[in-house]
Design an enzyme around this catalytic site. Sequence first.
Site, mmCIF file in Angstrom:
data_model
loop_
_atom_site.group_PDB
_atom_site.id
_atom_site.type_symbol
_atom_site.label_atom_id
_atom_site.label_comp_id
_atom_site.label_asym_id
_atom_site.label_seq_id
_atom_site.Cartn_x
_atom_site.Cartn_y
_atom_site.Cartn_z
ATOM 1 N N CYS A 179 0.863 -1.172 0.000
ATOM 2 C CA CYS A 179 0.000 0.000 0.000
ATOM 3 C C CYS A 179 0.908 1.234 0.000
ATOM 4 C CB CYS A 179 -0.867 -0.052 1.256
ATOM 5 S SG CYS A 179 -2.052 1.283 1.376
ATOM 6 N N ASP A 193 -0.458 -5.553 0.275
ATOM 7 C CA ASP A 193 -1.736 -5.868 -0.365
ATOM 8 C C ASP A 193 -1.611 -7.226 -1.056
ATOM 9 O OD1 ASP A 193 -3.263 -3.603 0.275
ATOM 10 O OD2 ASP A 193 -2.346 -2.433 -1.323
#
Lengths: 132, 132, 132, 132, 132, 132, 132, 132, 132, 132
Positions: free
Chosen positions: G32, G53
């Site tokens: 992220c 992620d």
Amino acid sequence: MPRAELLETFPNPYPGRGYEIAMECPEFTSLCPLGGIESDATELQQLEGGAPDFGTIFITYVPGDVCVELKSLKLYLWSFRNDGIFYERAVNRILDDLAAAVRPVWMEVVGDFNIRGGIKSVITARVGARIP
Amino acid sequence: MPRAELLETFPNPYPGRGYEIAMECPEFTSLCPLGGIESDATELQQLEGGAPDFGTIFITYVPGDVCVELKSLKLYLWSFRNDGIFYERAVNRILDDLAAAVRPVWMEVVGDFNIRGGIKSVITARVGARIP
Amino acid sequence: MPRAELLETFPNPYPGRGYEIAMECPEFTSLCPLGGIESDATELQQLEGGAPDFGTIFITYVPGDVCVELKSLKLYLWSFRNDGIFYERAVNRILDDLAAAVRPVWMEVVGDFNIRGGIKSVITARVGARIP
Amino acid sequence: MPRAELLETFPNPYPGRGYEIAMECPEFTSLCPLGGIESDATELQQLEGGAPDFGTIFITYVPGDVCVELKSLKLYLWSFRNDGIFYERAVNRILDDLAAAVRPVWMEVVGDFNIRGGIKSVITARVGARIP
Amino acid sequence: MPRAELLETFPNPYPGRGYEIAMECPEFTSLCPLGGIESDATELQQLEGGAPDFGTIFITYVPGDVCVELKSLKLYLWSFRNDGIFYERAVNRILDDLAAAVRPVWMEVVGDFNIRGGIKSVITARVGARIP
Amino acid sequence: MPRAELLETFPNPYPGRGYEIAMECPEFTSLCPLGGIESDATELQQLEGGAPDFGTIFITYVPGDVCVELKSLKLYLWSFRNDGIFYERAVNRILDDLAAAVRPVWMEVVGDFNIRGGIKSVITARVGARIP
Amino acid sequence: MPRAELLETFPNPYPGRGYEIAMECPEFTSLCPLGGIESDATELQQLEGGAPDFGTIFITYVPGDVCVELKSLKLYLWSFRNDGIFYERAVNRILDDLAAAVRPVWMEVVGDFNIRGGIKSVITARVGARIP
Amino acid sequence: MPRAELLETFPNPYPGRGYEIAMECPEFTSLCPLGGIESDATELQQLEGGAPDFGTIFITYVPGDVCVELKSLKLYLWSFRNDGIFYERAVNRILDDLAAAVRPVWMEVVGDFNIRGGIKSVITARVGARIP
Amino acid sequence: MPRAELLETFPNPYPGRGYEIAMECPEFTSLCPLGGIESDATELQQLEGGAPDFGTIFITYVPGDVCVELKSLKLYLWSFRNDGIFYERAVNRILDDLAAAVRPVWMEVVGDFNIRGGIKSVITARVGARIP
Amino acid sequence: MPRAELLETFPNPYPGRGYEIAMECPEFTSLCPLGGIESDATELQQLEGGAPDFGTIFITYVPGDVCVELKSLKLYLWSFRNDGIFYERAVNRILDDLAAAVRPVWMEVVGDFNIRGGIKSVITARVGARIP
């Protein structure tokens, strides 16, 4: 290298009752050791040989005096991201680090790893005696 | 013929702890024995009689001094590809070959074979005593 | 009538090891007995009253000296196709016929029958002592 | 090499009606080409490099004058067992061989292959115009 | 009111063997008691307050001298359709009525009821001693 | 032989509205034709060669003046039980018999047959024009 | 940064036929972006803020002159592992890089990302015109 | 704060039989404690920090003299809606409140909470001795 | 008899937008007509012949000026509980009653009924023109 | 009341391409309006009448100049937690608020709500024209 010092705990709110806490962490990732040597891999090495491994870590324990703090557990598991480590060592290492931090009555760690070379592996290790 | 000499091992990194390793190998294939005789089949024979069998092999064990190396296990299971062998013999043979290579505390081999003639077969064999 | 004489066996290739063989036969069919009388039904009778029953037969056993031959088991189960027989009798009859042919250490037969009149039935019978 | 001459046909019993036949063949296996060269692999080569591939072949067609005979289709698909062939070529080859044998109004072949290197592949090819 | 007199039995065809019969009845319906009073509800009352309940009844038993006849069981379960009865009483009542009719070695009745007010309920009651 | 004369109809209660009726019949069974000849098989022949086939028949139609009576449809499908018939012919035959009895605006028959020789077959045929 | 130069291609073996290739890559991971800035993250930064992620990337295309080589695609997707990048940019970037390398007739990239803050995201982008 | 005084009971209709009641409550929600302090959160605080938690509560017990009334249980569980409380405390608190109200022979409460920070938690606590 | 007068409506809060409302009602029950005559059945008749039917009703519509009130819909569907009615008539009747009460832009009613005599039925009827 | 001012956006990184963003928000909760009046409910009112509603909100859109920021969407959806609002209004309100903030080429909002009174509801609303 996995950073056990990231693990934090908080006092067990019900220390007199032998209850059970189970956590499922489906986003574990580390690297396959390069040339059989477990070590930190550079990005270049990774692209040339040490493939990423993915899996789910299941942790179940009966707490003693303390419980593991959830966010610190997340950070600890992230710290394997760029390490080269075998499945068997990863699961036993997580069990050792968590048991040292939490000193549980009983604890089990299961590593359920994605298929590699057409074979799926699940490693299960435990410490302490489960009260049936 | 299955080639047990392909199996390789590495030292158990946590020999003092009775932990469990489970492997699921969903791409096992061999041939149905021709005329009831278990043997290597030529491509021609295969097309005339000995049909391919497919299944998943599940291997679970508590390691002693060594663990089986994953890639060598894959090669060993590939070596059944062109052999004519009955289900019962295949599962017990894999158990014998793996137990000889790894000398586990406990080991179970399950062969879960695809439907044939409207019947699905699962064979389960074990060696050693499981610590409950 | 079920034809037990169709069942054939072959020598257990690993007689010294107490391993387990499980078979799932999802295409079992017989007829509901007409007027409560278990018997062979003509096609006409069948259309007038004795409805077809469908189910899955699960057979699990620890072989002794012999194993049941898969194709002969298939033919034996086909021989119920035009018989009128109750669920309870069918499952116990299959257990008796198979146990007589195979003389297993332990055997279980489960009949899992399709819904009839809004009710689903499962019958389970066993012979011998299971080694835990 | 795939043996298209194994494919047999029988006359379409309802030639005037544009109906559809779909077949699912979940036990397709071939070999990954060695060194990028598509060829027959010896057992030794296979163990040293050319890994087995597994997948499901879906065939759907609107028959013209003839239908493909099911057992001959099974033998034809078995003939890929020891060939080194890429996914893209395998699917298009099956489509070409089947379309040549059956001359369908419309035909689609889908190859849905097992995960390799963490990636799953599905190849879809068609001939003829589907009547909506 | 539930009509236990509808239950019929037939002689156990294998009385000497401790086998198991399991039945799943997914279409059980009764009414929620009006104002906490268990009773027969008129259609009008039902629309004004006593809501229908739905669930699945699972019955498992080891028969003694007799088995319950399937069609009579269906009629008996239908006889709850317009009764106001609590979950706990319905399950124990079915167990009492069936056990009185069949005198089983062991019997279990499970009522698995649909969600009401965001809560799902399952009631389980047993009589007799299960032979392990 | 399939007995189309068993099919009965009742007047469509909403003839002016183009609504749809779909039926799923999961207990269809017939015999595989012996030696490629479609015919009634004796029990003996069946055990020696003509294997039973199993499948689910899906029937969907937009009724015209009449609807098919459910119990008569069940009896009609039972009448295939001891016939030797190919998949393609069975599905088209059911469509012909039903369409002749019901004269629907549109009708589709799908035969979804169990796996044979590792291959699963689905046959789909239609008559009439579907109003989108 | 994603390394598009890792992508390799091979000549389309059936260039005259508009067939379809679909790939599912369930082991995509990136970081992220830290403080809303998309950049490479150090391990320390990652532990302090930029969370990993995880997602599955689906790629479907109709090849023109060339196909993407599977192993090079795997290496290319691995090159996102330590990058900070938003979902929307990652999916469109993969589409741009692949379309530049393969010049497909039609291509779609779907990014199906794991739940974050109780919300699951799926991004879908396409280039070219799909032949229906 | 959770309002235990909302819990109501009714007399166990079958007090002499050790039967089991299981309830599944899939719509439990509370708030994550703000700054580690468990307390009631205002709407504003909630939007600034204390995120909502969601989960399913499973309650299983063998009743003694009384059973918990279903509607009162629903209201009691709703009373956690705007409280800040840790998972471990919530599950043990529900067990304490219910056990005080019902005085069961045996009771188990399981809290199965939705994924947070990529980790799913399940807490299980029990009082009393289960009759096996 | 179904009581259409129970249906209540409320003004559509967004009348200018063609949005869609879908409702799934899994607890529909009525009675099978006795002797082919659709009528109210007494409890006695029901036990002697008219069996209960169960199913799920799916209602989807684009509202015009009003929406159906959820609780009144529940009461309306309950009013079929002791009626003898054929599947085809039940579904079309629900559509007529709802369309008369709501005057929708478009409405579809699907009745998905439980298996009877080994056959499952689904009836689908629509009024109005769906805006694509 | 829902707080639309919490919604934040960021510039669409690929404004020239008509790609699609889909979000699934499974933890939506609001309150059922008390006495038919949509308003903020106090905790007391809630326990006396206005029951909590739960559901999943699916949002799909083709972005124009801006995209919705994920964390602000989460806060916006949380702001319904203590509001009394009907399903139809909630879904259309979310669509209005999001469309005003994002001005998408096309947007769809689906509210899939948990079962209430035995009935499950799904509401779907859209703005703009979808490019096929």
